[in-house]
Design an enzyme around this catalytic site. Structure first.
Site, PDB file in Angstrom:
ATOM      1  N   GLU A   1      -5.252  -8.722   0.566  1.00  0.00           N
ATOM      2  CA  GLU A   1      -6.074  -8.272   1.781  1.00  0.00           C
ATOM      3  C   GLU A   1      -7.731  -8.014   1.456  1.00  0.00           C
ATOM      4  O   GLU A   1      -7.908  -7.144   0.604  1.00  0.00           O
ATOM      5  CB  GLU A   1      -5.407  -7.177   2.515  1.00  0.00           C
ATOM      6  CG  GLU A   1      -3.953  -7.557   3.139  1.00  0.00           C
ATOM      7  CD  GLU A   1      -3.622  -6.036   3.879  1.00  0.00           C
ATOM      8  OE1 GLU A   1      -4.650  -5.126   4.442  1.00  0.00           O
ATOM      9  OE2 GLU A   1      -2.406  -5.728   3.912  1.00  0.00           O
TER      10      GLU A   1
ATOM     11  N   GLU B   1      -3.700  -2.140  15.066  1.00  0.00           N
ATOM     12  CA  GLU B   1      -4.196  -1.499  13.970  1.00  0.00           C
ATOM     13  C   GLU B   1      -3.841   0.117  13.837  1.00  0.00           C
ATOM     14  O   GLU B   1      -4.526   0.838  13.760  1.00  0.00           O
ATOM     15  CB  GLU B   1      -5.847  -1.815  14.186  1.00  0.00           C
ATOM     16  CG  GLU B   1      -6.484  -1.230  12.893  1.00  0.00           C
ATOM     17  CD  GLU B   1      -5.906  -1.680  11.406  1.00  0.00           C
ATOM     18  OE1 GLU B   1      -5.814  -2.730  11.439  1.00  0.00           O
ATOM     19  OE2 GLU B   1      -5.509  -0.508  10.713  1.00  0.00           O
ATOM     20  N   TRP B   2      -2.555   0.108  13.633  1.00  0.00           N
ATOM     21  CA  TRP B   2      -1.938   1.521  13.512  1.00  0.00           C
ATOM     22  C   TRP B   2      -2.484   2.430  14.162  1.00  0.00           C
ATOM     23  O   TRP B   2      -2.469   2.283  15.700  1.00  0.00           O
ATOM     24  CB  TRP B   2      -2.042   1.647  12.015  1.00  0.00           C
ATOM     25  CG  TRP B   2      -1.613   0.587  11.059  1.00  0.00           C
ATOM     26  CD1 TRP B   2      -2.291  -0.261  10.385  1.00  0.00           C
ATOM     27  CD2 TRP B   2      -0.193   0.242  10.940  1.00  0.00           C
ATOM     28  NE1 TRP B   2      -1.683  -1.148   9.686  1.00  0.00           N
ATOM     29  CE2 TRP B   2      -0.244  -0.868  10.162  1.00  0.00           C
ATOM     30  CE3 TRP B   2       0.948   0.582  11.713  1.00  0.00           C
ATOM     31  CZ2 TRP B   2       0.851  -1.758   9.781  1.00  0.00           C
ATOM     32  CZ3 TRP B   2       2.041  -0.190  11.227  1.00  0.00           C
ATOM     33  CH2 TRP B   2       2.070  -1.349  10.529  1.00  0.00           C
TER      34      TRP B   2
ATOM     35  N   GLU C   1       0.808  -1.247   0.101  1.00  0.00           N
ATOM     36  CA  GLU C   1       0.021  -0.017  -0.104  1.00  0.00           C
ATOM     37  C   GLU C   1       0.892   1.251   0.026  1.00  0.00           C
ATOM     38  O   GLU C   1       0.596   2.022   0.866  1.00  0.00           O
ATOM     39  CB  GLU C   1      -1.093   0.048   1.141  1.00  0.00           C
ATOM     40  CG  GLU C   1      -2.028  -1.189   1.306  1.00  0.00           C
ATOM     41  CD  GLU C   1      -3.009  -0.781   1.940  1.00  0.00           C
ATOM     42  OE1 GLU C   1      -3.103  -0.006   2.917  1.00  0.00           O
ATOM     43  OE2 GLU C   1      -4.070  -1.878   1.988  1.00  0.00           O
TER      44      GLU C   1
HETATM   45  N1  LIG Z   1      -7.049  -0.712   8.187  1.00  0.00           N
HETATM   46  N2  LIG Z   1      -7.108  -1.556   8.289  1.00  0.00           N
HETATM   47  C1  LIG Z   1      -6.817  -2.770   7.846  1.00  0.00           C
HETATM   48  C2  LIG Z   1      -5.569  -3.086   7.071  1.00  0.00           C
HETATM   49  C3  LIG Z   1      -4.296  -2.725   7.937  1.00  0.00           C
HETATM   50  O1  LIG Z   1      -4.322  -3.405   9.072  1.00  0.00           O
HETATM   51  C4  LIG Z   1      -3.060  -3.401   7.010  1.00  0.00           C
HETATM   52  O2  LIG Z   1      -2.012  -3.150   7.463  1.00  0.00           O
HETATM   53  C5  LIG Z   1      -3.184  -2.558   5.702  1.00  0.00           C
HETATM   54  O3  LIG Z   1      -2.190  -3.282   4.700  1.00  0.00           O
HETATM   55  C6  LIG Z   1      -4.582  -2.107   4.973  1.00  0.00           C
HETATM   56  O4  LIG Z   1      -5.167  -1.180   5.582  1.00  0.00           O
HETATM   57  C7  LIG Z   1      -5.492  -2.601   5.762  1.00  0.00           C
END
Ligand SMILES: N#[N+]C[C@@H]1[C@@H](O)[C@H](O)[C@@H](O)[C@@H]2O[C@H]12
Length: 434
Positions: A340, A394-395, A156
């Site tokens: 994904e 989750e970031w 991404e």
């Molecule tokens: N947000 N969300 C879930 C998922 C994220 O956890 C992934 O690391 C990314 O590649 C993509 O954004 C999708």
């Protein structure tokens, strides 16, 4: 009964910073996500990837779960911050465990965890980082190339560029539209240089993974946003040109070197597609624009109608079908892999120690059917990877959003198979759906 082609690659996906933990173990150096998550206010509740799912130590248990699922393949990422350290041996152990379980490894070289030392030197705003990435790719291949089936250069790049440098909602937290476009270009240059390095080292199968989304709504804004999200990567990577409309837009923000396009346009063996949800736009003269879509003043980004996931994303399997058909028709000759697809929902563990995630089962069922419908229309789709095997970091949301087929109790690191785990196991066994 819906049956997929023989050999269809049923998989699940994860990423290093989101599951490994062991952030300072065996020589691992800090990444931009270590810096970002440890910066107050950047990640909800101050969550970090320091421990995550402790996959660095629990990988054998997790591979056993993959074997129980019957996964044909496992998509994971290699942590650049571990490269050149004793901790890189983790990937030897992981690969050996996967191959022992009969699971095909699909390795992503960059899933957002840029070494902080490179960020200190300019990061993706500095062309030199693209060359450092190619060196890392060649070194990783030298160590692991005998066991990795498919190499994915980047995950991404749109997020790395526009969320990391446009809005700053992700690491490295830059908020500058010119920086976003410059980063996007350098990321694609890094991809091209890495593909050249991987091919020179003997790599057989090379790919890149893009997050792609149909843009729904008023025609003119939808066309522009499609250019800024999808065609800005698809055309340089697969056609060797920036689309004219996108280039004119780019020129407002950056003077990218167009002679890089020959390097960027390297043949790849498969295009990874991450699909979650379409985007919705409409013309609105009062709209200020969106920092992750620089230059979109007068375009409103609107919430979807209908059902949404816990991320607030619309549930729209039809758009997966249309996306795959579009790609196969507009960019023919490149096989596709859904690298994904998945959803976050509010999961709870019930008294019987189960997670009855009926929403996720319904989401995955509908999207698998959409993938099959695309194949029936000629899309050369080779596989489908659920995001994600495990609940994980989750970031900017921290651990508050659960995407896993397996529930992770972060207090105890206990893994609990969700109903979707059992559903997906049966889909894989049947190579299709009833
Ligand atoms: N947000 N969300 C879930 C998922 C994220 O956890 C992934 O690391 C990314 O590649 C993509 O954004 C999708």
């Amino acid at each position: 009964m819906i049956i997929f082609p023989e050999g269809f690659l049923w998989g699940a996906a994860t990423a290093a910073y989101q599951i490994e933990g062991a952030a300072r173990e065996d020589g691992r150096v800090p990444s931009i996500w270590d810096t970002f998550s440890h910066t107050p206010g950047k990640v909800r509740d101050g969550h970090t990837g320091d421990v995550a799912c402790d996959h660095y130590h629990r990988y054998a248990e997790d591979v056993a779960l993959m074997r129980e699922l019957g996964l044909r393949a496992y998509r994971f990422s290699i942590a650049w911050p571990r490269f050149g350290t004793p901790g890189f041996g983790f990937y030897d152990r992981l690969l050996d465990e996967l191959l022992e379980a009969g699971i095909t490894p699909v390795a992503t070289l960059y899933h957002w965890d840029l070494p902080q030392s490179l960020q200190d030197g300019g990061g993706w705003l500095d062309r030199d980082t693209a060359y450092r990435f190619a060196e890392y790719a060649a070194g990783a291949y030298e160590r692991l190339g005998d066991r990795v089936a498919t190499w994915t250069t980047l995950n991404e790049p749109w997020v790395s560029a526009f969320v990391g440098h446009g809005s700053g909602r992700h690491a490295p937290g830059v908020g500058d539209p010119a920086a976003a476009f410059t980063a996007a270009h350098h990321l694609m240059l890094a991809h091209g240089l890495a593909v050249q390095a991987l091919r020179a080292a003997g790599a057989g199968s090379v790919s890149i993974t893009l997050n792609l989304a149909p843009i729904l709504g008023d025609e003119e804004p939808a066309r522009l946003v499609d250019g800024l999200c999808n065609r800005i990567f698809l055309d340089p990577l697969l056609r060797g040109v920036y689309p004219e409309d996108v280039l004119a837009h780019l020129r407002r923000f950056t003077d990218v070197k167009l002679d890089d396009l020959e390097t960027i346009h390297q043949p790849i063996d498969v295009l990874g597609v991450n699909y979650y949800s379409p985007k919705h736009v409409r013309t609105d003269p009062e709209a200020p624009g969106h920092p992750e879509h620089p230059g979109t003043e007068g375009i409103a980004f609107v919430d979807p109608d209908g059902p949404v996931t816990a991320m607030g994303w619309g549930i729209n399997p039809e758009c997966l079908e249309s996306l795959l058909v579009r790609l196969s028709r507009e960019y023919p000759g490149t096989p596709l892999l859904i690298t994904e697809n998945g959803a976050a929902f509010e999961d709870t563990v019930t008294g019987d120690d189960r997670v009855h995630d009926t929403d996720r089962v319904a989401f995955l069922d509908a999207h698998v059917r959409a993938a099959h419908a695309a194949i029936a229309q000629g899309a050369d789709l080779r596989g489908y990877f659920v995001w994600s095997l495990l609940d994980n970091f989750e970031w900017a949301h921290g651990y508050h959003k659960r995407f896993g087929l397996v529930y992770v109790d972060y207090e105890t690191q206990r893994r609990i198979r969700k109903d979707s785990f059992h559903w997906y196991r049966d889909v894989i066994a049947a190579n299709g759906l009833r």
